[in-house]
Design a protein around this motif. Structure first.
Motif, mmCIF file in Angstrom:
data_model
loop_
_atom_site.group_PDB
_atom_site.id
_atom_site.type_symbol
_atom_site.label_atom_id
_atom_site.label_comp_id
_atom_site.label_asym_id
_atom_site.label_seq_id
_atom_site.Cartn_x
_atom_site.Cartn_y
_atom_site.Cartn_z
ATOM 1 N N LEU A 98 50.499 40.622 47.522
ATOM 2 C CA LEU A 98 49.845 38.940 47.535
ATOM 3 C C LEU A 98 50.032 38.788 45.818
ATOM 4 O O LEU A 98 50.160 37.517 45.690
ATOM 5 C CB LEU A 98 48.925 38.801 48.220
ATOM 6 C CG LEU A 98 48.891 39.994 49.467
ATOM 7 C CD1 LEU A 98 47.680 40.354 49.880
ATOM 8 C CD2 LEU A 98 49.811 39.289 50.156
ATOM 9 N N ILE A 99 49.705 39.422 44.975
ATOM 10 C CA ILE A 99 49.049 38.576 43.495
ATOM 11 C C ILE A 99 50.840 38.213 43.015
ATOM 12 O O ILE A 99 50.699 37.352 42.688
ATOM 13 C CB ILE A 99 49.182 40.017 42.509
ATOM 14 C CG1 ILE A 99 47.398 39.844 43.201
ATOM 15 C CG2 ILE A 99 48.412 39.553 40.926
ATOM 16 C CD1 ILE A 99 47.077 41.648 42.415
ATOM 17 N N ARG A 142 43.623 37.470 33.383
ATOM 18 C CA ARG A 142 43.265 37.973 34.272
ATOM 19 C C ARG A 142 42.407 38.476 34.620
ATOM 20 O O ARG A 142 42.164 38.947 36.417
ATOM 21 C CB ARG A 142 43.593 39.306 33.385
ATOM 22 C CG ARG A 142 43.880 40.940 33.440
ATOM 23 C CD ARG A 142 43.728 41.421 32.750
ATOM 24 N NE ARG A 142 44.211 41.157 31.227
ATOM 25 C CZ ARG A 142 45.495 40.757 30.305
ATOM 26 N NH1 ARG A 142 46.381 40.713 31.293
ATOM 27 N NH2 ARG A 142 45.005 40.404 29.280
ATOM 28 N N SER A 143 40.887 38.068 34.595
ATOM 29 C CA SER A 143 39.667 38.171 34.970
ATOM 30 C C SER A 143 39.440 37.037 36.608
ATOM 31 O O SER A 143 38.784 37.525 37.646
ATOM 32 C CB SER A 143 38.669 37.635 34.697
ATOM 33 O OG SER A 143 38.283 36.592 33.334
ATOM 34 N N ASP A 194 39.717 38.048 40.529
ATOM 35 C CA ASP A 194 38.186 38.090 41.222
ATOM 36 C C ASP A 194 39.077 37.231 42.501
ATOM 37 O O ASP A 194 38.182 37.419 43.363
ATOM 38 C CB ASP A 194 37.085 37.444 40.478
ATOM 39 C CG ASP A 194 36.455 37.192 39.299
ATOM 40 O OD1 ASP A 194 36.078 38.585 39.568
ATOM 41 O OD2 ASP A 194 35.677 36.107 38.405
ATOM 42 N N ARG A 195 39.709 36.852 42.308
ATOM 43 C CA ARG A 195 40.430 36.504 43.365
ATOM 44 C C ARG A 195 40.692 37.398 44.611
ATOM 45 O O ARG A 195 41.023 36.888 45.159
ATOM 46 C CB ARG A 195 41.744 34.900 43.135
ATOM 47 C CG ARG A 195 42.299 34.510 44.376
ATOM 48 C CD ARG A 195 43.521 33.400 43.602
ATOM 49 N NE ARG A 195 44.296 32.519 44.473
ATOM 50 C CZ ARG A 195 43.626 31.416 44.315
ATOM 51 N NH1 ARG A 195 42.405 30.358 43.720
ATOM 52 N NH2 ARG A 195 44.085 30.746 45.695
ATOM 53 N N PHE A 196 41.823 38.333 43.764
ATOM 54 C CA PHE A 196 42.267 38.897 44.945
ATOM 55 C C PHE A 196 41.403 40.284 44.747
ATOM 56 O O PHE A 196 41.358 41.204 45.751
ATOM 57 C CB PHE A 196 43.572 39.176 44.344
ATOM 58 C CG PHE A 196 44.381 37.962 45.183
ATOM 59 C CD1 PHE A 196 45.514 37.870 45.374
ATOM 60 C CD2 PHE A 196 44.627 37.523 43.779
ATOM 61 C CE1 PHE A 196 45.557 37.293 45.962
ATOM 62 C CE2 PHE A 196 45.986 36.109 44.082
ATOM 63 C CZ PHE A 196 46.456 36.432 45.276
ATOM 64 N N SER A 215 42.875 45.807 36.074
ATOM 65 C CA SER A 215 44.341 46.648 35.821
ATOM 66 C C SER A 215 45.230 46.392 37.222
ATOM 67 O O SER A 215 46.941 46.072 36.655
ATOM 68 C CB SER A 215 43.789 47.941 36.006
ATOM 69 O OG SER A 215 43.546 48.235 36.553
ATOM 70 N N GLN A 216 44.715 46.261 38.130
ATOM 71 C CA GLN A 216 46.247 45.841 38.899
ATOM 72 C C GLN A 216 47.287 44.480 38.645
ATOM 73 O O GLN A 216 47.391 44.702 39.081
ATOM 74 C CB GLN A 216 44.898 45.728 40.113
ATOM 75 C CG GLN A 216 46.015 45.125 41.844
ATOM 76 C CD GLN A 216 46.758 46.574 41.715
ATOM 77 O OE1 GLN A 216 46.789 47.524 42.042
ATOM 78 N NE2 GLN A 216 48.651 46.283 42.577
ATOM 79 N N ILE A 217 46.089 43.460 38.291
ATOM 80 C CA ILE A 217 46.674 42.408 37.389
ATOM 81 C C ILE A 217 47.705 42.898 36.683
ATOM 82 O O ILE A 217 49.294 42.205 36.484
ATOM 83 C CB ILE A 217 46.040 41.091 37.129
ATOM 84 C CG1 ILE A 217 45.028 40.643 37.766
ATOM 85 C CG2 ILE A 217 46.735 39.697 37.025
ATOM 86 C CD1 ILE A 217 45.444 40.439 39.043
#
Length: 153
Positions: free
Chosen positions: A7-8, A28-29, A33-35, A40-42
């Motif tokens: 999804l990202i 990144r933050s 927040d959006r997902f 770290s996932q980003i």
């Protein structure tokens, strides 16, 4: 069901397509927040799915006003693509780099999705069950020969 990484990735690619500059800057933050995930996932998505081998240039600025800039590197002409293939493949190529090159060619629509799938299958380490460095040398020869044949169409 798609996982959060998919999804990202989809969101970032869509944002790139909609960008008039061919690049996006994200924080990144904000994306985390959006997902509803950890930053770290980003990092994981960007470092594994937006690589130079896959046709993306990523730069990162850390700190308070930090951002991540993702830019699509386009392959402008068939001659440039052929030159890029010769430079990337060389005398030997590992599986990750080979798959990245195939991905990049498919994204730029120089090869079809089906052709990309076949190319990846033919150069996989499971098919080329040989010891290194012979495996990477044979992979390079196979990949170059197949791409030259496909791009000459």
């Amino acid at each position: 069901m798609r996982n959060i990484s998919d999804l990202i990735e989809q969101y970032l690619k869509q944002s790139l397509e909609n960008s008039s500059e061919g690049a996006i800057e994200i924080q990144r933050s904000d994306l985390a927040d959006r997902f509803s995930c950890v930053p770290s996932q980003i990092n994981y998505v960007i470092s594994t799915r937006f690589t130079l081998e896959k046709g993306y240039f990523v730069e990162s600025k850390r700190g308070g006003g930090g951002y991540i800039r993702i830019q699509r590197v386009s392959l402008p002409s068939l001659e440039a693509v052929q030159r890029h293939i010769r430079q990337t493949v060389g005398e030997r190529i590992d599986q990750t780099t080979a798959e990245g090159l195939v991905y990049q060619l498919a994204e730029a629509r120089f090869v079809t999705e089906r052709e990309a799938y076949l190319l990846k299958a033919a150069v996989s380490r499971e098919v080329l069950a040989l010891k290194l460095p012979v495996r990477d040398e044979i992979r390079a020869k196979l990949l170059k020969a197949m791409l030259i044949a496909l791009l000459a169409k």
